[in-house]
Design a protein around this motif. Structure first.
Motif, PDB file in Angstrom:
ATOM      1  N   LEU A 181     -29.985 -26.434  -9.238  1.00 43.09           N
ATOM      2  CA  LEU A 181     -30.047 -24.989  -9.005  1.00 43.09           C
ATOM      3  C   LEU A 181     -30.138 -24.224 -10.323  1.00 43.09           C
ATOM      4  CD1 LEU A 181     -27.410 -24.665  -6.138  1.00 43.09           C
ATOM      5  CD2 LEU A 181     -29.861 -24.247  -5.929  1.00 43.09           C
ATOM      6  N   ASN A 182     -29.341 -24.602 -11.287  1.00 41.91           N
ATOM      7  CA  ASN A 182     -29.371 -23.927 -12.588  1.00 41.91           C
ATOM      8  C   ASN A 182     -30.735 -24.063 -13.254  1.00 41.91           C
ATOM      9  OD1 ASN A 182     -26.740 -22.850 -12.665  1.00 41.91           O
ATOM     10  ND2 ASN A 182     -25.877 -24.799 -13.321  1.00 41.91           N
ATOM     11  N   LEU A 183     -31.293 -25.266 -13.195  1.00 42.40           N
ATOM     12  CA  LEU A 183     -32.595 -25.494 -13.806  1.00 42.40           C
ATOM     13  C   LEU A 183     -33.691 -24.682 -13.112  1.00 42.40           C
ATOM     14  CD1 LEU A 183     -34.395 -27.075 -15.798  1.00 42.40           C
ATOM     15  CD2 LEU A 183     -34.625 -28.829 -14.033  1.00 42.40           C
ATOM     16  N   CYS A 184     -33.689 -24.721 -11.786  1.00 37.97           N
ATOM     17  CA  CYS A 184     -34.716 -23.990 -11.040  1.00 37.97           C
ATOM     18  C   CYS A 184     -34.602 -22.480 -11.274  1.00 37.97           C
ATOM     19  CB  CYS A 184     -34.612 -24.307  -9.550  1.00 37.97           C
ATOM     20  SG  CYS A 184     -35.172 -25.989  -9.126  1.00 37.97           S
ATOM     21  N   ARG A 185     -33.385 -21.984 -11.395  1.00 32.62           N
ATOM     22  CA  ARG A 185     -33.208 -20.554 -11.698  1.00 32.62           C
ATOM     23  C   ARG A 185     -33.777 -20.224 -13.075  1.00 32.62           C
ATOM     24  NH1 ARG A 185     -28.187 -20.550 -12.013  1.00 32.62           N
ATOM     25  NH2 ARG A 185     -28.000 -20.301 -14.258  1.00 32.62           N
ATOM     26  N   GLU A 186     -33.486 -21.068 -14.050  1.00 34.16           N
ATOM     27  CA  GLU A 186     -33.972 -20.825 -15.416  1.00 34.16           C
ATOM     28  C   GLU A 186     -35.495 -20.885 -15.503  1.00 34.16           C
ATOM     29  OE1 GLU A 186     -31.954 -23.771 -17.677  1.00 34.16           O
ATOM     30  OE2 GLU A 186     -29.955 -22.873 -17.356  1.00 34.16           O
ATOM     31  N   LEU A 187     -36.113 -21.787 -14.714  1.00 33.21           N
ATOM     32  CA  LEU A 187     -37.568 -21.950 -14.754  1.00 33.21           C
ATOM     33  C   LEU A 187     -38.284 -21.131 -13.677  1.00 33.21           C
ATOM     34  CD1 LEU A 187     -37.847 -25.825 -15.369  1.00 33.21           C
ATOM     35  CD2 LEU A 187     -37.963 -23.966 -17.041  1.00 33.21           C
ATOM     36  N   ASN A 188     -37.499 -20.375 -12.887  1.00 37.50           N
ATOM     37  CA  ASN A 188     -38.063 -19.543 -11.810  1.00 37.50           C
ATOM     38  C   ASN A 188     -38.845 -20.390 -10.800  1.00 37.50           C
ATOM     39  OD1 ASN A 188     -38.358 -16.989 -10.563  1.00 37.50           O
ATOM     40  ND2 ASN A 188     -40.431 -16.794 -11.384  1.00 37.50           N
ATOM     41  N   VAL A 189     -38.230 -21.483 -10.375  1.00 37.41           N
ATOM     42  CA  VAL A 189     -38.842 -22.396  -9.409  1.00 37.41           C
ATOM     43  C   VAL A 189     -38.185 -22.188  -8.042  1.00 37.41           C
ATOM     44  CG1 VAL A 189     -39.227 -24.812  -8.776  1.00 37.41           C
ATOM     45  CG2 VAL A 189     -39.340 -24.104 -11.181  1.00 37.41           C
ATOM     46  N   PRO A 190     -38.954 -21.878  -6.998  1.00 34.06           N
ATOM     47  CA  PRO A 190     -38.359 -21.726  -5.670  1.00 34.06           C
ATOM     48  C   PRO A 190     -37.855 -23.057  -5.124  1.00 34.06           C
ATOM     49  CG  PRO A 190     -40.744 -21.512  -5.550  1.00 34.06           C
ATOM     50  CD  PRO A 190     -40.390 -21.572  -7.003  1.00 34.06           C
ATOM     51  N   ILE A 191     -36.862 -22.973  -4.234  1.00 37.08           N
ATOM     52  CA  ILE A 191     -36.165 -24.149  -3.718  1.00 37.08           C
ATOM     53  C   ILE A 191     -36.194 -24.129  -2.199  1.00 37.08           C
ATOM     54  CG2 ILE A 191     -33.899 -25.260  -3.533  1.00 37.08           C
ATOM     55  CD1 ILE A 191     -33.335 -23.691  -6.276  1.00 37.08           C
ATOM     56  N   VAL A 192     -36.464 -25.286  -1.600  1.00 32.98           N
ATOM     57  CA  VAL A 192     -36.383 -25.438  -0.151  1.00 32.98           C
ATOM     58  C   VAL A 192     -35.327 -26.492   0.163  1.00 32.98           C
ATOM     59  CG1 VAL A 192     -37.588 -26.122   1.954  1.00 32.98           C
ATOM     60  CG2 VAL A 192     -38.789 -24.782   0.216  1.00 32.98           C
ATOM     61  N   PRO A 193     -34.190 -26.101   0.758  1.00 33.86           N
ATOM     62  CA  PRO A 193     -33.177 -27.091   1.153  1.00 33.86           C
ATOM     63  C   PRO A 193     -33.656 -27.880   2.371  1.00 33.86           C
ATOM     64  CG  PRO A 193     -32.269 -24.852   1.007  1.00 33.86           C
ATOM     65  CD  PRO A 193     -33.750 -24.733   1.040  1.00 33.86           C
ATOM     66  N   ARG A 194     -33.228 -29.137   2.455  1.00 33.99           N
ATOM     67  CA  ARG A 194     -33.647 -29.988   3.579  1.00 33.99           C
ATOM     68  C   ARG A 194     -32.533 -30.946   3.960  1.00 33.99           C
ATOM     69  NH1 ARG A 194     -38.772 -32.292   5.526  1.00 33.99           N
ATOM     70  NH2 ARG A 194     -38.384 -34.350   6.426  1.00 33.99           N
ATOM     71  N   GLY A 195     -32.337 -31.093   5.278  1.00 37.27           N
ATOM     72  CA  GLY A 195     -31.393 -32.088   5.777  1.00 37.27           C
ATOM     73  C   GLY A 195     -32.155 -33.323   6.224  1.00 37.27           C
ATOM     74  N   ALA A 196     -32.166 -33.581   7.538  1.00 36.59           N
ATOM     75  CA  ALA A 196     -32.894 -34.746   8.063  1.00 36.59           C
ATOM     76  C   ALA A 196     -34.328 -34.398   8.444  1.00 36.59           C
ATOM     77  CB  ALA A 196     -32.155 -35.304   9.274  1.00 36.59           C
ATOM     78  N   GLY A 197     -34.682 -33.117   8.389  1.00 42.46           N
ATOM     79  CA  GLY A 197     -36.042 -32.719   8.738  1.00 42.46           C
ATOM     80  C   GLY A 197     -36.318 -32.697  10.225  1.00 42.46           C
ATOM     81  N   THR A 198     -35.271 -32.568  11.047  1.00 40.60           N
ATOM     82  CA  THR A 198     -35.460 -32.537  12.498  1.00 40.60           C
ATOM     83  C   THR A 198     -35.652 -31.121  13.039  1.00 40.60           C
ATOM     84  OG1 THR A 198     -33.068 -32.478  12.881  1.00 40.60           O
ATOM     85  CG2 THR A 198     -34.118 -34.648  12.839  1.00 40.60           C
ATOM     86  N   GLY A 199     -35.579 -30.112  12.165  1.00 40.98           N
ATOM     87  CA  GLY A 199     -35.743 -28.732  12.613  1.00 40.98           C
ATOM     88  C   GLY A 199     -37.096 -28.492  13.246  1.00 40.98           C
ATOM     89  N   LEU A 200     -37.181 -27.508  14.121  1.00 43.26           N
ATOM     90  CA  LEU A 200     -38.390 -27.286  14.907  1.00 43.26           C
ATOM     91  C   LEU A 200     -39.056 -25.945  14.644  1.00 43.26           C
ATOM     92  CD1 LEU A 200     -37.042 -28.781  18.252  1.00 43.26           C
ATOM     93  CD2 LEU A 200     -38.883 -29.736  16.850  1.00 43.26           C
ATOM     94  N   SER A 201     -38.682 -25.267  13.554  1.00 38.95           N
ATOM     95  CA  SER A 201     -39.275 -23.955  13.292  1.00 38.95           C
ATOM     96  C   SER A 201     -39.902 -23.853  11.907  1.00 38.95           C
ATOM     97  CB  SER A 201     -38.209 -22.857  13.460  1.00 38.95           C
ATOM     98  OG  SER A 201     -37.174 -23.010  12.499  1.00 38.95           O
ATOM     99  N   GLY A 202     -40.035 -24.962  11.200  1.00 43.18           N
ATOM    100  CA  GLY A 202     -40.624 -24.929   9.865  1.00 43.18           C
ATOM    101  C   GLY A 202     -39.677 -24.429   8.798  1.00 43.18           C
ATOM    102  N   GLY A 203     -38.378 -24.448   9.063  1.00 38.98           N
ATOM    103  CA  GLY A 203     -37.406 -23.979   8.087  1.00 38.98           C
ATOM    104  C   GLY A 203     -37.375 -24.808   6.821  1.00 38.98           C
ATOM    105  N   ALA A 204     -37.765 -26.097   6.909  1.00 40.07           N
ATOM    106  CA  ALA A 204     -37.774 -26.974   5.739  1.00 40.07           C
ATOM    107  C   ALA A 204     -39.197 -27.190   5.220  1.00 40.07           C
ATOM    108  CB  ALA A 204     -37.131 -28.316   6.075  1.00 40.07           C
ATOM    109  N   LEU A 205     -40.149 -26.329   5.613  1.00 39.63           N
ATOM    110  CA  LEU A 205     -41.514 -26.445   5.109  1.00 39.63           C
ATOM    111  C   LEU A 205     -41.516 -26.241   3.599  1.00 39.63           C
ATOM    112  CD1 LEU A 205     -44.567 -26.650   5.968  1.00 39.63           C
ATOM    113  CD2 LEU A 205     -44.588 -24.145   5.855  1.00 39.63           C
TER     114      LEU A 205
END
Length: 493
Positions: free
Chosen positions: A66-90
């Motif tokens: 998180l610290n690195l991505c904030r410093e480099l302005n890189v967006p982050i997508v959290p992911r669990g098992a990928g079973t979601g059905l609405s594209g939340g982990a796209l």
């Protein structure tokens, strides 16, 4: 169907090198053959190859990412098992996926306090398996519980067939430990009945990865019932079945589970599972009672009487635990069974007042004619959470677009009758346009204000769940009353 955007190779090399400086090599994936499994979640119609995937082993590694991505302005997508059905982990072509799947340890089990403390990658069903030796279990039971993780359940506020009596994730999680985009650890909630300050736990649960990364969860455990039995009630028409749901609740009965399936869904499931369903019925209800033997027998008798008076054409009651599980297996396998009768399906998720069930089911039947597509209805009838399965063939030009339009029309109908556009699947990218149908510009502005309070940089799961006001206006879905746009002076993002 979406196509992946190109990845900037120079940017990828820069971020990859920075990540490898703070993480073991095994925790960073960059090759397309390694990142391909992360290109979508359960909504496979939308795909995007991620720039990079990280698999942290520890909370400290999550903070470092998180610290690195904030410093480099890189967006982050959290992911669990990928079973979601609405594209939340796209994923994003310029972003990093943080998968917490390797953080899968049960930290401690406290049977006397009836709580379990678990890491984010622990599977839903694994909690109940571990608690079984103490006569306890974790109540929320989404159909994907064999695979879905507790952090994903927190992100989507998942439910399941027993959520009517035992509640959703928000009712069964006591505390969440969260890593913020600023590199801090905060704890929301607590193991006591109340926690000091604002109830930010309820704000965080269901926030779809937009506010922070879950690193630990404390869940509530409940005693395993002494006995459980389930009724399968058949109805000659779906309207009568829908009205019977309201009659059961109106009688003051809160079943452990109250699920409905229409004829299309019953006939696609029965050859697959052989659950013993009545394939001649227009609809069936599954009504479960649990508790002590005396309580169960009494509730089964009461529900049988109510259902008979409500017009049930046939009633069967499970006579053994094996038969009860078989009845439920059909409901839990409805989604995979759809593949028997259709090349593709589009699973919707909306919630309506129970008294509107018959009206909405009739409306969906009319939409089948309008859009020229079949729809199998499977849903949590007790709390009005619909899961229509729109059946289509992606190989036929225009069918997916019709399926999406059909789904949007169902959600608009849910809002029209006083419901909402989601129950447990979240908004993600799938329903972001429908958010414009339900909420005013002022309400959307308030949602963005909450997002900024947790993530002023806008790096956590951006462009998900909350549409910008400009997006609503451009799509023609901004809510206007009496020809006026309220709060027109507010910022337009």
């Amino acid at each position: 169907m979406s196509a992946s955007l190109p990845i900037d190779p120079e940017r990828q090399r820069l971020v990859n090198a920075a990540l490898l400086a703070i993480l073991p090599e095994r925790c960073v994936l960059s090759a397309p053959e390694d990142t391909r499994p992360y290109e979508c979640d359960g909504l496979a119609a939308y795909r995007q190859l991620p720039m990079l995937v990280t698999l942290p082993d520890t909370e400290a590694q999550v903070l470092a990412i998180l610290n690195l991505c904030r410093e480099l302005n890189v967006p982050i997508v959290p992911r669990g098992a990928g079973t979601g059905l609405s594209g939340g982990a796209l994923p994003l072509a310029n972003g990093v996926v943080i998968s917490t799947a390797r953080m899968n340890r049960i930290v401690r089990m406290e049977p006397l306090s009836r709580v379990a403390v678990v890491q984010p990658g622990v599977r839903n069903l694994a909690i109940s398996d571990a608690a079984a030796q103490h006569g306890l279990y974790y109540a929320p039971d989404p159909s994907s519980q064999i695979a879905c993780t507790i952090a994903g359940n927190v992100a989507e506020n998942s439910g399941g067939v027993h959520c009517l009596k035992y509640g959703l994730t928000v009712h069964n999680v006591l505390r969440v430990r969260v890593a913020t985009i600023d590199g801090d650890i905060i704890e929301l909630g607590g193991e006591s009945l109340d926690a000091p300050g604002l109830d930010l736990l309820a704000v965080f649960i269901g926030s779809e990865g937009m506010l922070g990364i879950v690193t630990e969860v404390t869940v509530k455990l409940v005693p395993k019932p002494e006995k459980a039995r389930v009724i399968m009630a058949s109805f000659d028409d779906i309207v009568t079945g829908g009205n019977a749901v309201a009659r059961v609740i109106g009688a003051g009965i809160i079943p452990a589970g109250l699920e409905m399936m229409d004829r299309t869904s019953v006939r696609m499931v029965e050859p697959f599972v052989k659950a013993g369903y009545d394939t001649d019925a227009a609809a069936i209800l599954l009504c479960e009672a649990d508790g002590t033997a005396l309580e169960v027998d009494e509730e089964i008798a009461r529900m049988t009487e109510v259902l008979s008076n409500a017009g049930a054409s046939a009633i069967a009651v499970s006579q053994s635990e094996a038969e009860r599980l078989r009845f439920w297996s059909g409901r839990k396998n409805a989604f995979p069974a759809a593949g028997r009768i259709s090349p593709d399906y589009y699973c919707m998720d909306g919630t309506i007042p129970r008294k509107r069930l018959a009206q909405v089911l009739t409306g969906i039947a009319k939409m089948e004619e309008t859009y020229g597509l079949r729809c199998a209805n499977v849903f949590h009838a007790g709390d009005g959470n619909l899961h229509p399965l729109i059946l289509f063939d992606a190989n036929k030009e225009g069918e997916f677009a019709r399926a999406e339009a059909f789904g949007a029309a169902i959600l608009a109908l849910c809002v029209e009758v006083g419901g909402t556009i989601t129950g447990e699947h979240g908004v993600g990218v799938e329903k972001i346009g429908s958010m414009c149908v339900q909420f005013s510009s002022a309400e959307l502005s308030a949602f963005h204000a909450v997002k900024r309070a947790f993530d002023v940089h806008g790096l956590l799961n951006p462009d998900k769940a909350i549409p910008t006001l400009n997006r609503c206006a451009e799509s023609g879905k901004m809510r206007v009353s009496a020809g006026l746009l309220r709060f027109a002076h507010l910022e337009r993002f």
